[in-house]
Design an enzyme around this catalytic site. Structure first.
Site, mmCIF file in Angstrom:
data_model
loop_
_atom_site.group_PDB
_atom_site.id
_atom_site.type_symbol
_atom_site.label_atom_id
_atom_site.label_comp_id
_atom_site.label_asym_id
_atom_site.label_seq_id
_atom_site.Cartn_x
_atom_site.Cartn_y
_atom_site.Cartn_z
ATOM 1 N N LYS A 157 0.831 -1.206 0.000
ATOM 2 C CA LYS A 157 0.000 0.000 0.000
ATOM 3 C C LYS A 157 0.868 1.259 0.000
ATOM 4 C CE LYS A 157 -3.694 -0.232 2.388
ATOM 5 N NZ LYS A 157 -4.724 -0.249 3.422
ATOM 6 N N ARG A 217 -3.152 3.040 8.696
ATOM 7 C CA ARG A 217 -3.541 1.809 7.993
ATOM 8 C C ARG A 217 -2.368 0.852 7.858
ATOM 9 N NH1 ARG A 217 -8.154 2.769 4.598
ATOM 10 N NH2 ARG A 217 -8.794 4.930 4.755
ATOM 11 N N GLY A 254 -7.774 -7.113 4.748
ATOM 12 C CA GLY A 254 -8.592 -7.139 5.961
ATOM 13 C C GLY A 254 -8.011 -7.941 7.118
ATOM 14 N N MET A 297 -5.281 -7.269 8.908
ATOM 15 C CA MET A 297 -4.684 -6.468 9.987
ATOM 16 C C MET A 297 -5.550 -5.223 10.228
ATOM 17 S SD MET A 297 -0.670 -6.939 9.257
ATOM 18 C CE MET A 297 -0.821 -6.440 7.559
ATOM 19 N N ARG A 331 -3.116 -1.198 -6.282
ATOM 20 C CA ARG A 331 -2.205 -2.340 -6.331
ATOM 21 C C ARG A 331 -2.584 -3.155 -7.558
ATOM 22 N NH1 ARG A 331 -5.412 -5.205 -1.367
ATOM 23 N NH2 ARG A 331 -7.314 -5.158 -2.553
ATOM 24 N N HIS A 354 -15.523 -8.719 0.451
ATOM 25 C CA HIS A 354 -14.536 -9.613 1.058
ATOM 26 C C HIS A 354 -14.694 -11.040 0.546
ATOM 27 C CE1 HIS A 354 -13.166 -12.383 4.252
ATOM 28 N NE2 HIS A 354 -12.141 -11.555 4.278
ATOM 29 N N ARG A 398 0.152 -48.169 -13.027
ATOM 30 C CA ARG A 398 0.087 -49.049 -11.855
ATOM 31 C C ARG A 398 -0.688 -50.296 -12.296
ATOM 32 N NH1 ARG A 398 -0.940 -43.702 -9.402
ATOM 33 N NH2 ARG A 398 0.495 -43.353 -7.660
ATOM 34 N N ARG A 422 4.693 -50.358 -14.275
ATOM 35 C CA ARG A 422 5.332 -50.698 -13.004
ATOM 36 C C ARG A 422 4.859 -52.084 -12.560
ATOM 37 N NH1 ARG A 422 3.834 -47.417 -7.739
ATOM 38 N NH2 ARG A 422 1.913 -48.594 -7.967
ATOM 39 N N GLU A 438 12.031 -44.442 -4.402
ATOM 40 C CA GLU A 438 10.968 -44.060 -3.463
ATOM 41 C C GLU A 438 11.300 -44.448 -2.026
ATOM 42 O OE1 GLU A 438 7.220 -45.730 -4.735
ATOM 43 O OE2 GLU A 438 8.117 -47.635 -5.265
ATOM 44 N N SER A 480 12.621 -43.365 -11.821
ATOM 45 C CA SER A 480 11.395 -42.581 -11.698
ATOM 46 C C SER A 480 11.180 -42.325 -10.210
ATOM 47 C CB SER A 480 10.212 -43.347 -12.287
ATOM 48 O OG SER A 480 9.058 -42.538 -12.191
ATOM 49 N N THR A 537 7.570 -39.889 -5.456
ATOM 50 C CA THR A 537 7.687 -38.927 -4.350
ATOM 51 C C THR A 537 6.640 -39.150 -3.260
ATOM 52 O OG1 THR A 537 6.448 -37.388 -5.724
ATOM 53 C CG2 THR A 537 8.839 -37.113 -5.660
ATOM 54 N N ASN A 538 5.593 -39.939 -3.552
ATOM 55 C CA ASN A 538 4.624 -40.229 -2.481
ATOM 56 C C ASN A 538 5.290 -41.089 -1.413
ATOM 57 O OD1 ASN A 538 2.808 -39.037 -4.231
ATOM 58 N ND2 ASN A 538 2.141 -40.994 -5.070
ATOM 59 N N ASP A 539 5.850 -42.216 -1.857
ATOM 60 C CA ASP A 539 6.518 -43.078 -0.883
ATOM 61 C C ASP A 539 7.812 -42.448 -0.375
ATOM 62 O OD1 ASP A 539 5.090 -45.466 -0.222
ATOM 63 O OD2 ASP A 539 5.176 -45.959 -2.351
ATOM 64 N N CYS A 567 6.912 -39.538 -10.790
ATOM 65 C CA CYS A 567 5.546 -40.026 -10.982
ATOM 66 C C CYS A 567 4.708 -39.929 -9.707
ATOM 67 C CB CYS A 567 5.553 -41.449 -11.522
ATOM 68 S SG CYS A 567 6.350 -42.616 -10.413
ATOM 69 N N TYR A 604 11.199 -35.500 -17.079
ATOM 70 C CA TYR A 604 9.758 -35.426 -17.314
ATOM 71 C C TYR A 604 8.972 -35.582 -16.025
ATOM 72 C CZ TYR A 604 9.605 -40.579 -17.116
ATOM 73 O OH TYR A 604 9.693 -41.881 -16.707
HETATM 74 C C1 PEP Z 1 4.959 -43.009 -5.322
HETATM 75 O O1 PEP Z 1 5.189 -43.652 -4.309
HETATM 76 O O2 PEP Z 1 5.221 -41.814 -5.477
HETATM 77 C C2 PEP Z 1 4.305 -43.680 -6.468
HETATM 78 C C3 PEP Z 1 4.131 -43.045 -7.596
HETATM 79 O O3 PEP Z 1 3.803 -44.911 -6.255
HETATM 80 P P1 PEP Z 1 2.438 -45.207 -5.476
HETATM 81 O O4 PEP Z 1 1.756 -43.910 -5.252
HETATM 82 O O5 PEP Z 1 1.664 -46.120 -6.355
HETATM 83 O O6 PEP Z 1 2.947 -45.871 -4.241
HETATM 84 MG MG MG Z 2 5.102 -45.802 -4.388
#
Ligand code: PEP
Ligand code: MG
Length: 912
Positions: free
Chosen positions: A30, A99, A108, A110, A342, A458, A588, A640, A772, A791, A794-796, A859, A879
């Site tokens: 501001k 202000r 809004g 603060m 702004r 708001h 999967r 997989r 993983e 690959s 990233t979940n596990d 993945c 990728y």
């Molecule tokens: C993971 O673990 O990121 C993955 C892609 O495998 P899943 O989710 O099937 O365990």
């Molecule tokens: Mg997994």
């Protein structure tokens, strides 16, 4: 820059005339806007900004900087000189507003205190010059805001007293209260201050000012501000600036008023200014939606010269900022003042349209246009809407404040919305209007409906920012919060828990649930062959869809990161291709063995009719692989191997235990069930996620896994024989040690070679490993010797790096962590760059060192998350592979990453 300080470090106070728009870090958004507008020659009231540096020191040390009082006094003297009025002057007093204004907009969240400078003496002077009603209304506002903000008196006490005054006078609005009534209210307000805070409003205006500044500093650490920052990812350390601005008054009769406007329509992106104006009102009356506003066209008809001047300033601002701006303005007895500007928040649809329009107008190039939108906005445009041919009639209409469509159960307060949301309900928050206190409810809801408020209210602003469906200003909606119900036009009632459907693109509200259909944007994207020449998107009738197409096409031209999909059925594979995926990064395979096919797995495990069961499994898998590979003809398809814990394919332990116990108790034991129970107990695990799953299944049921490989190889050979170009790849999940991997790879190669030899065909099947588990990441150099690609799962990898269950963490403690601020984001949604990201970077480096041609994909869910994509691409992956509907989001973000990471890159050109 000439700052009002002698110190060489960051100044504590900067006059508007000495700052500019580049100084948002110390002046806040501001303050920087006010300084810039002053520079551009716009009619901005005089004032100065207490910097974020002063606030940070106050928060850090627990007291204000020593030099602050002196700098404030000097700045005030300078303001008094330029204004020609002095604070506390008994004849012609200066009044100021105090202000908040942080680096990043926190609408809004603060505090603000208006009319600072009024005292018992000054109010008489103001009454004499500007009328008693105006003077007492201003004074009661000051006492109210000061009491609430500086002294912490409960806001409801003031509201109750005002409501009583309205009832006594028999009027509906505060505006209709007489001077005498307001004088009484003011003295009662002051009694509230003395009773609840033990002190009165200071009669020294400088003390009012000083304490107001400190109270605004302190509001940085208030609950709602903290919660907002946690959600928006704004750092706790920034602090707020405080703007002290000469008061101008919109509540001085019919030739005065206040308004809020945008240089373009913030909901649709239409290139015409859009705004709300309220006669004889101050700014907060416009945004709280308590009275009906007029639009800019109406203002133009009423005050043509003023309207023209306003439009001129809007043009100046848009030219300067090269983007849509929003503006708060006040008209005091026919004179226009601009109080704030702004870069304006906009709906996702508007964002795409505005970015392309600004490009077409020659303001920005396509690279910049691409960077003006993001994957979150695109994701919300891909959200489904309602089926149009349902024939259902809306029960109420309001303003289409934030597009999208949603069905949920009605709730009437934020606390209930949060409670129900936490237990997984889809809720629609229905309110008279919303205030910053409702933020938690807005976050928990799928849609928001308000009885009052315009497109700049708001509810509308916050919902648009959050990508929630929102309808405001619903005519005939009467919310009875205590009765947990709402009245609708035509005598209808909506009770808590009733299903309600909201269309934020049309402003319609329906009773009951409605069928939801894909968005126009998603349908259009799927109908374009994105690799095709001729830009089919350019002929689409909807300007937003056209803009999405253009920017998506530009992202595709720019990006080097590939985008694949996680798809495991032929239908998914087709959708993936339509959304623009360049292959499947994760198929999967477990669904092929679930449902009715579970018994086949049981037969393999028990040994009963094992050979026949395996033949059947292989045959079913071959047919499905063939369909998938056919859909993905010419594109890589990473299959997989079986991953989930074995017990998931076997009968449920508890069911079997109950069944056998009942049979035994009835004196007729079930021998077959008893035998199966032994088997199920044999494979039961306390901690299956860390148990017999992934590559480890090869040790227990190798035939299941090798059957999958043969099925895939057979499918490829068969398609090849039909002249197609199948490109299967195989990857091994949950590997921790290279020896597990080499054992698996040997089996896979044997099976592939066996099929190839049997058919006299040559089959190249690239092999990969999922990274993983932390140990896999840490031994990547060694793993890379064995495979063609990695690959990242990233979940596990998140689950095992953090040691927290991906299935339970959210409900067991993550939500509480987020609410308390312990963890700002959910690491399962947004990549934890510090921990998991570090493992990925290490793995990329060591893997590529061993094998420079190593393919690298991601993945896990993070590959479709806009906030994680840049981190993953920066780590060096080739990728991203995400669910099919997220593919356009990943394409867009990968394009943005390419532009942003090559600063100074060439200017883009459209295909037109
Ligand atoms: C993971 O673990 O990121 C993955 C892609 O495998 P899943 O989710 O099937 O365990
Ligand atoms: Mg997994």
């Amino acid at each position: 820059m000439t700052a009002l300080t002698t110190a060489t470090s960051t100044p504590l106070v900067v006059a508007f005339a000495d700052g500019d728009g580049t100084m948002a870090e110390i002046l806040g958004g501001k303050g920087a806007g006010l300084a810039q507008m002053t520079r551009l020659g716009l009619p901005v009231p005089g004032g100065f900004t207490v910097t974020t540096a002063a606030c940070r020191e106050y928060l850090r040390e627990g007291h204000e900087p020593e030099a602050l009082a002196g700098e404030l006094a000097a700045a005030l003297t300078r303001l008094e000189e330029t204004a020609g009025r002095a604070l506390g002057d008994p004849v012609d007093p200066l009044l100021v507003s105090v202000r908040s204004g942080a680096r990043f907009s926190m609408p809004g969240m603060m505090e603000t205190i208006l009319d600072v400078g009024l005292t018992d003496e000054v109010v008489t002077a103001v009454a004499a010059r500007q009328g008693a009603r105006f003077a007492w209304d201003s004074y009661r506002r000051l006492v109210q805001m000061y009491g609430r903000t500086v002294l912490g008196v409960d806001a409801a006490l003031f509201e109750e007293r005002l409501a009583r005054a309205r009832a006594d006078a028999g009027v509906a609005t505060d505006q209709e209260l007489s001077a005498t009534a307001l004088e009484e209210v003011t003295s009662d307000f002051r009694r509230l201050l003395r009773e609840h805070a033990g002190e009165d409003l200071p009669q020294d205006p400088r003390e009012q000012l000083h304490r107001a500044v400190l109270a605004v500093f302190a509001s940085w650490t208030g609950d709602r501000a903290r919660r907002y920052r946690a959600h928006e990812g704004i750092s706790e350390d920034l602090g707020t600036a405080v703007n002290i601005v000469q008061m101008v008054f919109g509540n001085r009769g019919r030739r005065s008023g206040s308004g809020v406007c945008f240089t373009r329509n913030p909901a649709t992106g239409d290139p015409v200014p859009y705004g709300d104006y309220l006669v004889d009102a101050q700014g907060e009356d416009v945004v709280n939606g308590s009275r009906r506003t007029m639009d800019l066209a109406e203002l133009g008809a009423r005050e043509p010269a003023l309207h023209q001047e306003l439009i001129g300033h809007l043009n100046t601002l848009e030219r300067h900022y090269r983007d849509v701006c929003d503006v708060e303005f006040t008209v005091e007895e026919g004179r226009l003042w601009i109080l704030q500007t702004r870069v304006g928040k906009r709906s996702p649809a508007a964002a795409f349209r505005i970015a392309c329009d600004l490009h077409d107008e020659g303001v920005i190039d396509l690279d910049e246009a691409l960077c003006r939108v993001d994957g979150h906005q695109l994701a919300s445009l891909l959200h489904p809407g309602f089926a149009t041919d349902s024939g259902e009639q809306p029960v109420a209409h309001g303003l289409a404040a934030s597009p999208g469509a949603a069905t949920g159960r009605a709730v009437f307060d934020a606390v209930t919305a949060m409670e129900w949301g936490r237990r997984g309900e889809r809720v629609v928050l229905v309110r008279p209007e919303t205030s910053p206190d409702d933020l938690g409810g807005l976050l928990a809801a799928v849609a928001v409906v308000t009885a009052r408020g315009g497109l700049t209210s708001h509810a509308a602003v916050v919902a648009r920012g959050l990508g929630r469906t929102c309808v405001t200003g619903v005519e005939g909606l009467e919310v009875d919060e205590t009765g947990r119900r709402a009245g609708l036009p035509g005598g209808l009632t909506l009770a808590e828990g009733d299903a309600v459907s909201v269309d934020g693109s049309t402003g319609e509200v329906f009773l009951g649930s409605r069928e939801v259909v894909p968005s126009a944007c998603a349908t259009a994207i799927r109908s374009w062959s994105h690799l095709e020449e001729g830009a089919p998107y350019l002929s689409h009738p909807d300007p937003t869809v056209r803009s999405v197409g253009r920017l998506l096409a530009h992202a595709d031209r720019r990006r080097t990161g590939g985008v694949r999909a996680n798809a495991e059925t032929p239908t998914d594979a087709r959708a993936a291709r339509e959304y623009g995926a360049e292959g499947i990064g994760l198929a999967r395979t477990e669904h092929m063995l679930l449902g009715d096919r579970r018994t086949l797995v049981e037969q393999v495990v028990t040994g009963d009719e094992r050979a026949a069961a395996l033949v059947r499994i292989e045959e079913l898998a071959r047919v499905e692989f063939e369909q998938i590979l056919q859909e993905m003809d010419g594109l890589p398809t990473v299959v997989r191997l079986l991953d989930p814990p074995l017990h998931e394919f076997l009968p449920d332990l508890v069911d079997l235990e109950v069944h056998t116990a009942v049979a035994r108790a009835g004196g007729a034991p079930d021998a077959d069930a008893e035998r199966r129970l032994v088997l199920v107990r044999r494979w039961h695990e306390q901690n299956p996620m860390l148990g017999l799953r992934g590559v480890r299944l090869l040790a227990a049921v190798p035939e299941l896994v090798t059957a999958q490989v043969r099925a895939l190889a057979e499918a490829a050979v068969s398609l090849r024989a039909r002249g197609l170009d199948p490109r299967p790849e195989v990857m091994v999940p949950l590997v921790a040690d290279v020896r597990e991997l080499t054992a698996a790879l040997t089996r896979i190669r044997d099976e592939v070679d066996g099929v190839a030899t049997a058919h006299g065909a040559a089959l190249q099947v690239p092999l990969g490993v999922m990274i993983e588990l932390p140990r896999a990441a840490l031994t990547s150099g060694r793993l890379a010797e064995e495979v063609d690609f990695f690959s990242f799962g990233t979940n596990d990898l998140t689950q095992t790096t953090w040691g927290m269950s991906r299935d339970d963490a959210e409900t067991s403690f993550l939500a509480a962590y987020r609410e308390s601020g312990t963890l700002a984001t959910d690491p399962f949604s947004t990549l934890d760059d510090v921990g998991v990201g570090r493992l990925i970077r290490l793995s990329v480096q060591e893997g590529r060192l061993t094998r420079p041609t190593l393919g690298l994909g991601v993945c896990g869910e993070h590959a479709g998350d806009p906030d994680s994509i840049h981190l993953l691409l920066a780590a060096g992956v080739d990728y991203l592979s995400c669910s099919p509907p997220r593919v356009p989001v990943a394409r867009l973000e990968a394009g943005r990453y390419a532009v942003l990471s090559t600063a100074g890159g060439a200017t883009g050109s459209d295909t037109r």
